[in-house]
Write a protein that holds these residues in place. Structure first.
Motif, PDB file in Angstrom:
ATOM      1  N   CYS A 118       0.809  -1.223   0.000  1.00 25.13           N
ATOM      2  CA  CYS A 118       0.000   0.000   0.000  1.00 25.13           C
ATOM      3  C   CYS A 118       0.842   1.271   0.000  1.00 25.13           C
ATOM      4  O   CYS A 118       0.296   2.354  -0.044  1.00 25.13           O
ATOM      5  CB  CYS A 118      -0.922   0.010   1.211  1.00 25.13           C
ATOM      6  SG  CYS A 118      -2.262  -1.183   1.043  1.00 25.13           S
ATOM      7  N   ALA A 119       2.139   1.137   0.058  1.00 28.55           N
ATOM      8  CA  ALA A 119       3.000   2.317   0.079  1.00 28.55           C
ATOM      9  C   ALA A 119       3.053   2.973  -1.290  1.00 28.55           C
ATOM     10  O   ALA A 119       3.054   2.311  -2.322  1.00 28.55           O
ATOM     11  CB  ALA A 119       4.407   1.927   0.526  1.00 28.55           C
ATOM     12  N   VAL A 120       3.099   4.281  -1.293  1.00 25.80           N
ATOM     13  CA  VAL A 120       3.208   5.042  -2.536  1.00 25.80           C
ATOM     14  C   VAL A 120       4.693   5.190  -2.836  1.00 25.80           C
ATOM     15  O   VAL A 120       5.453   5.685  -2.008  1.00 25.80           O
ATOM     16  CB  VAL A 120       2.550   6.421  -2.395  1.00 25.80           C
ATOM     17  CG1 VAL A 120       2.729   7.228  -3.646  1.00 25.80           C
ATOM     18  CG2 VAL A 120       1.089   6.272  -2.044  1.00 25.80           C
ATOM     19  N   PRO A 121       5.153   4.756  -4.005  1.00 25.43           N
ATOM     20  CA  PRO A 121       6.583   4.857  -4.304  1.00 25.43           C
ATOM     21  C   PRO A 121       7.022   6.313  -4.446  1.00 25.43           C
ATOM     22  O   PRO A 121       6.321   7.145  -5.016  1.00 25.43           O
ATOM     23  CB  PRO A 121       6.744   4.098  -5.625  1.00 25.43           C
ATOM     24  CG  PRO A 121       5.388   4.100  -6.233  1.00 25.43           C
ATOM     25  CD  PRO A 121       4.405   4.149  -5.104  1.00 25.43           C
ATOM     26  N   PHE A 122       8.192   6.597  -3.935  1.00 25.61           N
ATOM     27  CA  PHE A 122       8.749   7.941  -4.000  1.00 25.61           C
ATOM     28  C   PHE A 122       9.521   8.093  -5.299  1.00 25.61           C
ATOM     29  O   PHE A 122      10.409   7.303  -5.608  1.00 25.61           O
ATOM     30  CB  PHE A 122       9.681   8.179  -2.807  1.00 25.61           C
ATOM     31  CG  PHE A 122      10.353   9.508  -2.840  1.00 25.61           C
ATOM     32  CD1 PHE A 122       9.643  10.659  -2.560  1.00 25.61           C
ATOM     33  CD2 PHE A 122      11.685   9.619  -3.169  1.00 25.61           C
ATOM     34  CE1 PHE A 122      10.258  11.890  -2.584  1.00 25.61           C
ATOM     35  CE2 PHE A 122      12.312  10.839  -3.217  1.00 25.61           C
ATOM     36  CZ  PHE A 122      11.596  11.987  -2.919  1.00 25.61           C
ATOM     37  N   THR A 123       9.158   9.101  -6.062  1.00 27.28           N
ATOM     38  CA  THR A 123       9.900   9.393  -7.291  1.00 27.28           C
ATOM     39  C   THR A 123      10.381  10.834  -7.232  1.00 27.28           C
ATOM     40  O   THR A 123       9.642  11.727  -6.846  1.00 27.28           O
ATOM     41  CB  THR A 123       9.043   9.186  -8.544  1.00 27.28           C
ATOM     42  OG1 THR A 123       7.887  10.022  -8.459  1.00 27.28           O
ATOM     43  CG2 THR A 123       8.604   7.749  -8.683  1.00 27.28           C
ATOM     44  N   GLU A 124      11.612  11.023  -7.622  1.00 29.12           N
ATOM     45  CA  GLU A 124      12.194  12.354  -7.570  1.00 29.12           C
ATOM     46  C   GLU A 124      12.221  12.933  -8.985  1.00 29.12           C
ATOM     47  O   GLU A 124      12.683  12.292  -9.924  1.00 29.12           O
ATOM     48  CB  GLU A 124      13.606  12.256  -7.014  1.00 29.12           C
ATOM     49  CG  GLU A 124      14.239  13.582  -6.754  1.00 29.12           C
ATOM     50  CD  GLU A 124      15.596  13.430  -6.106  1.00 29.12           C
ATOM     51  OE1 GLU A 124      16.531  14.094  -6.564  1.00 29.12           O
ATOM     52  OE2 GLU A 124      15.706  12.627  -5.176  1.00 29.12           O
ATOM     53  N   LYS A 125      11.710  14.160  -9.129  1.00 29.82           N
ATOM     54  CA  LYS A 125      11.744  14.829 -10.432  1.00 29.82           C
ATOM     55  C   LYS A 125      13.122  15.411 -10.683  1.00 29.82           C
ATOM     56  O   LYS A 125      13.775  15.914  -9.787  1.00 29.82           O
ATOM     57  CB  LYS A 125      10.690  15.920 -10.483  1.00 29.82           C
ATOM     58  CG  LYS A 125       9.292  15.407 -10.478  1.00 29.82           C
ATOM     59  CD  LYS A 125       8.313  16.541 -10.660  1.00 29.82           C
ATOM     60  CE  LYS A 125       6.902  15.999 -10.731  1.00 29.82           C
ATOM     61  NZ  LYS A 125       5.933  17.063 -10.972  1.00 29.82           N
ATOM     62  N   LYS A 126      13.545  15.356 -11.932  1.00 28.68           N
ATOM     63  CA  LYS A 126      14.862  15.894 -12.278  1.00 28.68           C
ATOM     64  C   LYS A 126      14.747  17.315 -12.769  1.00 28.68           C
ATOM     65  O   LYS A 126      13.819  17.757 -13.309  1.00 28.68           O
ATOM     66  CB  LYS A 126      15.503  15.028 -13.342  1.00 28.68           C
ATOM     67  CG  LYS A 126      15.866  13.682 -12.829  1.00 28.68           C
ATOM     68  CD  LYS A 126      16.559  12.880 -13.907  1.00 28.68           C
ATOM     69  CE  LYS A 126      16.964  11.536 -13.349  1.00 28.68           C
ATOM     70  NZ  LYS A 126      17.687  10.741 -14.296  1.00 28.68           N
TER      71      LYS A 126
END
Length: 64
Positions: free
Chosen positions: A56-64
């Motif tokens: 159920c965790a929302v994956p962390f994505t980093e914007k470049k």
């Protein structure tokens, strides 16, 4: 089989305790729909499904 027996974390234990609580309450008060809720949560814990498996965790994505 070892995966289901030995990889218990806090979330799965809480789901199992909550499911057993609802099942016990349903039997005591004779409310069938509450038993279904208890079976659902206990089944999630026992068979490692849904949020009990940590999906159920929302994956962390980093914007470049």
């Amino acid at each position: 089989m070892k995966k289901h027996l030995f990889s218990w974390d806090l979330r799965r234990i809480i789901y199992l305790i909550g499911g057993l609580f609802f099942i016990g309450l349903a039997i005591k008060d004779q409310v069938w729909w509450m038993g279904l809720i208890g079976i659902y949560y206990a089944g999630m814990a026992i068979f490692k499904l849904g949020c009990a498996s940590g999906n159920c965790a929302v994956p962390f994505t980093e914007k470049k």
